[in-house]
Scaffold this active site. Sequence first.
Site, PDB file in Angstrom:
ATOM      1  N   GLU A 152       0.834  -1.212   0.000  1.00 46.35           N
ATOM      2  CA  GLU A 152       0.000   0.000   0.000  1.00 46.35           C
ATOM      3  C   GLU A 152       0.871   1.267   0.000  1.00 46.35           C
ATOM      4  O   GLU A 152       1.566   1.528   0.983  1.00 46.35           O
ATOM      5  CB  GLU A 152      -0.892   0.009   1.256  1.00 46.35           C
ATOM      6  CG  GLU A 152      -1.750   1.265   1.374  1.00 46.35           C
ATOM      7  CD  GLU A 152      -2.599   1.286   2.619  1.00 46.35           C
ATOM      8  OE1 GLU A 152      -2.123   0.837   3.677  1.00 46.35           O
ATOM      9  OE2 GLU A 152      -3.744   1.768   2.529  1.00 46.35           O
ATOM     10  N   GLU A 158       2.886   9.615   7.097  1.00 40.88           N
ATOM     11  CA  GLU A 158       2.951   8.363   7.873  1.00 40.88           C
ATOM     12  C   GLU A 158       4.202   7.540   7.609  1.00 40.88           C
ATOM     13  O   GLU A 158       4.568   6.711   8.430  1.00 40.88           O
ATOM     14  CB  GLU A 158       1.716   7.511   7.571  1.00 40.88           C
ATOM     15  CG  GLU A 158       0.429   8.146   8.043  1.00 40.88           C
ATOM     16  CD  GLU A 158      -0.756   7.206   7.930  1.00 40.88           C
ATOM     17  OE1 GLU A 158      -0.629   6.035   8.285  1.00 40.88           O
ATOM     18  OE2 GLU A 158      -1.804   7.663   7.441  1.00 40.88           O
ATOM     19  N   ASP A 185      -5.010   3.465  -1.921  1.00 38.98           N
ATOM     20  CA  ASP A 185      -5.952   3.911  -0.890  1.00 38.98           C
ATOM     21  C   ASP A 185      -6.349   5.332  -1.285  1.00 38.98           C
ATOM     22  O   ASP A 185      -5.478   6.206  -1.429  1.00 38.98           O
ATOM     23  CB  ASP A 185      -5.235   3.861   0.470  1.00 38.98           C
ATOM     24  CG  ASP A 185      -6.081   4.353   1.637  1.00 38.98           C
ATOM     25  OD1 ASP A 185      -6.824   5.331   1.466  1.00 38.98           O
ATOM     26  OD2 ASP A 185      -5.954   3.785   2.731  1.00 38.98           O
ATOM     27  N   ARG A 217     -10.905  11.416   5.234  1.00 36.17           N
ATOM     28  CA  ARG A 217     -10.862  10.067   5.813  1.00 36.17           C
ATOM     29  C   ARG A 217     -12.156   9.683   6.538  1.00 36.17           C
ATOM     30  O   ARG A 217     -12.184   8.766   7.351  1.00 36.17           O
ATOM     31  CB  ARG A 217      -9.647   9.851   6.713  1.00 36.17           C
ATOM     32  CG  ARG A 217      -9.129   8.437   6.523  1.00 36.17           C
ATOM     33  CD  ARG A 217      -7.787   8.137   7.109  1.00 36.17           C
ATOM     34  NE  ARG A 217      -7.261   6.970   6.402  1.00 36.17           N
ATOM     35  CZ  ARG A 217      -6.098   6.396   6.637  1.00 36.17           C
ATOM     36  NH1 ARG A 217      -5.309   6.855   7.586  1.00 36.17           N
ATOM     37  NH2 ARG A 217      -5.701   5.359   5.948  1.00 36.17           N
ATOM     38  N   GLU A 246     -12.046   1.858   4.606  1.00 34.41           N
ATOM     39  CA  GLU A 246     -11.158   2.067   5.759  1.00 34.41           C
ATOM     40  C   GLU A 246     -11.253   3.546   6.098  1.00 34.41           C
ATOM     41  O   GLU A 246     -10.537   4.375   5.544  1.00 34.41           O
ATOM     42  CB  GLU A 246      -9.720   1.689   5.405  1.00 34.41           C
ATOM     43  CG  GLU A 246      -8.777   1.871   6.592  1.00 34.41           C
ATOM     44  CD  GLU A 246      -7.316   1.868   6.170  1.00 34.41           C
ATOM     45  OE1 GLU A 246      -6.536   1.135   6.779  1.00 34.41           O
ATOM     46  OE2 GLU A 246      -6.948   2.613   5.238  1.00 34.41           O
TER      47      GLU A 246
HETATM   48  C1  LER Z   1      -3.588   1.372   6.350  1.00 35.13           C
HETATM   49  O1  LER Z   1      -4.308   0.719   5.354  1.00 35.13           O
HETATM   50  C2  LER Z   1      -3.419   2.797   6.024  1.00 35.13           C
HETATM   51  O2  LER Z   1      -4.035   3.311   5.122  1.00 35.13           O
HETATM   52  C3  LER Z   1      -2.483   3.596   6.805  1.00 35.13           C
HETATM   53  O3  LER Z   1      -2.887   4.933   6.827  1.00 35.13           O
HETATM   54  C4  LER Z   1      -2.221   3.061   8.176  1.00 35.13           C
HETATM   55  O4  LER Z   1      -1.669   3.995   8.995  1.00 35.13           O
HETATM   56 MN    MN Z   2      -5.296   2.095   3.816  1.00 38.63          MN
END
Ligand code: LER
Ligand code: MN
Length: 274
Positions: A152, A158, A185, A217, A246
Amino acid sequence: MKISLVLSTHAAQFAAVALKGDFESNVAKIASWGYDGVELAIRDPSLVDGDQLWRVVSAYGLEVPAIGTGQAWGEEGLSFTDPDPDVRSAAIRRVIAHIPFAARTGAVIVIGLLRGIVRPSVDHQQAMDWLVDALRQCCAAARPHGVRLALEPICRYETTLINNLAQGLDLLERVGADNLGLMPDTFHMNIEEPVIEESLRACAGRIYHFHIADSNRWYPGAGHLDFRSILKALWATGYRGHISGEFMPLPDADTAAQRGIAYLRETILPSLDL
Ligand code: LER
Ligand code: MN
């Protein structure tokens, strides 16, 4: 297009895991809201009963499209790029331990923050070498079982390793394993991709799983992402897997899960003419 929701098998710290708490009652709710699957966030497969998890999920007619591994980073600090070789080996062993349940359910094993974040004291090139080596070992262990992994791309706030899809594609080239793909994502893409749809098009055939959240988000529909255009581009890549929610449990987890699927099923998907 099938829709799933991230569900943790244990109480987790990660704020964007939509539902936490009692496993069976969550699975029952998710099925009743019309989801097709649950993406299971599992910190350590040795601490869960895979037979029991699978019995519960199948009893409600759901699939398990993916297993999330990031809790092993968040709660235990395991990573592929830690300066300590014992921590790196433990991270690789942890991913390999997910293979039997993934083989049984058909789930893709997701590598998110388990790759590590690379502290300023660690040389970036060295970290990339460790990452490539770890992914090769995990993919080699998974291949005989027909299991796939998905890396991912995660935004700059992050991690410093693989923030966008182009870097992800370069990494796939370097690893050279056909059972390794990407998991875009939408939350991270909104921060990192110049044009989300074009970046997705460049990944045709290499998308193995997909995370969906809006720009803030929150659940899809709560922010300003153009999901009609994004999901059209995703479909055009040939991707036929799940889009997996998510997002933050806001205003509360149940409301977010219900509003997210309602928006996708009633507003977005019918307008795509798939
Ligand atoms: C996990 O799928 C993700 O998107 C990250 O932001 C986890 O910190
Ligand atoms: Mn994610």
